[in-house]
Write a protein that holds these residues in place. Structure first.
Motif, PDB file in Angstrom:
ATOM      1  N   ILE A 147      11.828  72.400 -12.811  1.00  0.00           N
ATOM      2  CA  ILE A 147      10.929  72.051 -13.919  1.00  0.00           C
ATOM      3  C   ILE A 147      10.769  70.534 -14.010  1.00  0.00           C
ATOM      4  N   ARG A 148      11.888  69.827 -13.892  1.00  0.00           N
ATOM      5  CA  ARG A 148      11.826  68.362 -13.960  1.00  0.00           C
ATOM      6  C   ARG A 148      11.001  67.817 -12.795  1.00  0.00           C
ATOM      7  N   TYR A 149      11.153  68.392 -11.633  1.00  0.00           N
ATOM      8  CA  TYR A 149      10.363  67.957 -10.471  1.00  0.00           C
ATOM      9  C   TYR A 149       8.866  68.095 -10.783  1.00  0.00           C
ATOM     10  N   LEU A 150       8.475  69.241 -11.317  1.00  0.00           N
ATOM     11  CA  LEU A 150       7.058  69.457 -11.638  1.00  0.00           C
ATOM     12  C   LEU A 150       6.569  68.505 -12.726  1.00  0.00           C
ATOM     13  N   GLU A 151       7.463  68.110 -13.627  1.00  0.00           N
ATOM     14  CA  GLU A 151       7.095  67.154 -14.679  1.00  0.00           C
ATOM     15  C   GLU A 151       6.838  65.755 -14.151  1.00  0.00           C
ATOM     16  N   VAL A 152       7.564  65.369 -13.101  1.00  0.00           N
ATOM     17  CA  VAL A 152       7.522  63.962 -12.676  1.00  0.00           C
ATOM     18  C   VAL A 152       6.692  63.693 -11.422  1.00  0.00           C
ATOM     19  N   ILE A 153       6.201  64.746 -10.749  1.00  0.00           N
ATOM     20  CA  ILE A 153       5.374  64.478  -9.563  1.00  0.00           C
ATOM     21  C   ILE A 153       3.940  64.135  -9.964  1.00  0.00           C
ATOM     22  N   LEU A 178      11.247  60.263 -10.631  1.00  0.00           N
ATOM     23  CA  LEU A 178      11.365  61.000  -9.370  1.00  0.00           C
ATOM     24  C   LEU A 178      12.493  60.425  -8.514  1.00  0.00           C
ATOM     25  N   GLN A 179      12.620  59.106  -8.486  1.00  0.00           N
ATOM     26  CA  GLN A 179      13.744  58.488  -7.771  1.00  0.00           C
ATOM     27  C   GLN A 179      15.070  58.958  -8.381  1.00  0.00           C
ATOM     28  N   GLY A 180      15.137  59.006  -9.701  1.00  0.00           N
ATOM     29  CA  GLY A 180      16.361  59.461 -10.369  1.00  0.00           C
ATOM     30  C   GLY A 180      16.697  60.898 -10.025  1.00  0.00           C
ATOM     31  N   VAL A 195      19.923  61.965 -14.967  1.00  0.00           N
ATOM     32  CA  VAL A 195      19.603  60.614 -14.500  1.00  0.00           C
ATOM     33  C   VAL A 195      18.101  60.398 -14.581  1.00  0.00           C
ATOM     34  N   SER A 196      17.318  61.389 -14.164  1.00  0.00           N
ATOM     35  CA  SER A 196      15.859  61.235 -14.163  1.00  0.00           C
ATOM     36  C   SER A 196      15.304  61.065 -15.572  1.00  0.00           C
ATOM     37  N   LYS A 197      16.044  61.526 -16.574  1.00  0.00           N
ATOM     38  CA  LYS A 197      15.583  61.401 -17.961  1.00  0.00           C
ATOM     39  C   LYS A 197      16.049  60.095 -18.613  1.00  0.00           C
TER      40      LYS A 197
END
Length: 178
Positions: free
Chosen positions: A172-178, A65-67, A55-57
């Protein structure tokens, strides 16, 4: 018995008064990576964490981040199917408290951007195509899913990850989007 649970990080989480300070991305990622979507009624294990990463992608980058956290409350509440949620009015109040604590902890808006719901529904039809069993002849599948016809599935096929892979992808996705 207190209405609390012990999380993966060793902190207690209180369902009555969820404290944003008790929310950790580690706990959310770990729990979601071990919870199967569709209450486990998939052809292969497919985690809420992997769903959240996808969803985040799919959403515009500014809402990634919301996704990623759109199903974060499930880390504490488990994955309750939407049809069952409709029968549990008290559940919604608890869910809203948990969602508020998560939003506060990660500085997210209370109302998710509409693109999150659209992406979630697009993933739903993709997941049905790729991960759900085919309905038996004569079942209500056509009627039950008719409302989803307006959503186009993703072109790529979802390949389920193991819980550890889904956890890593979530972090990993969290670190990409914060």
């Amino acid at each position: 018995m207190n209405p609390t649970i012990l999380t993966a990080s060793g902190r207690y989480f209180d369902f009555i008064n969820p404290d944003p300070k008790s929310i950790r991305v580690f706990d959310i990622g770990r729990a979601l990576s071990r919870i199967c979507r569709f209450t486990g009624h998939t052809t292969k294990f497919y985690s809420v964490a992997q769903h959240s990463v996808l969803v985040s992608k799919v959403v515009p980058p500014e809402f990634a981040l919301q996704g990623l956290f759109h199903d974060g409350s499930e880390a504490y509440l488990g994955d309750v199917s939407s049809p069952l949620k409709q029968l549990l009015p008290d559940y919604k109040a608890i869910e809203q408290r948990v969602e508020h604590a998560i939003a506060t902890a990660f500085d997210l808006p209370e109302q998710l951007h509409p693109s999150i719901k659209q992406a979630d529904l697009r993933l739903l039809v993709t997941e049905k195509r790729d991960l759900m069993p085919k309905a038996r002849i004569g079942d209500v599948d056509t009627e039950a899913w008719a409302w989803t016809r307006q959503f186009e599935p993703l072109p790529e096929v979802i390949v389920p990850m193991s819980p550890d892979e889904a956890y890593d992808a979530f972090m990993i996705r969290y670190l990409e989007v914060i």
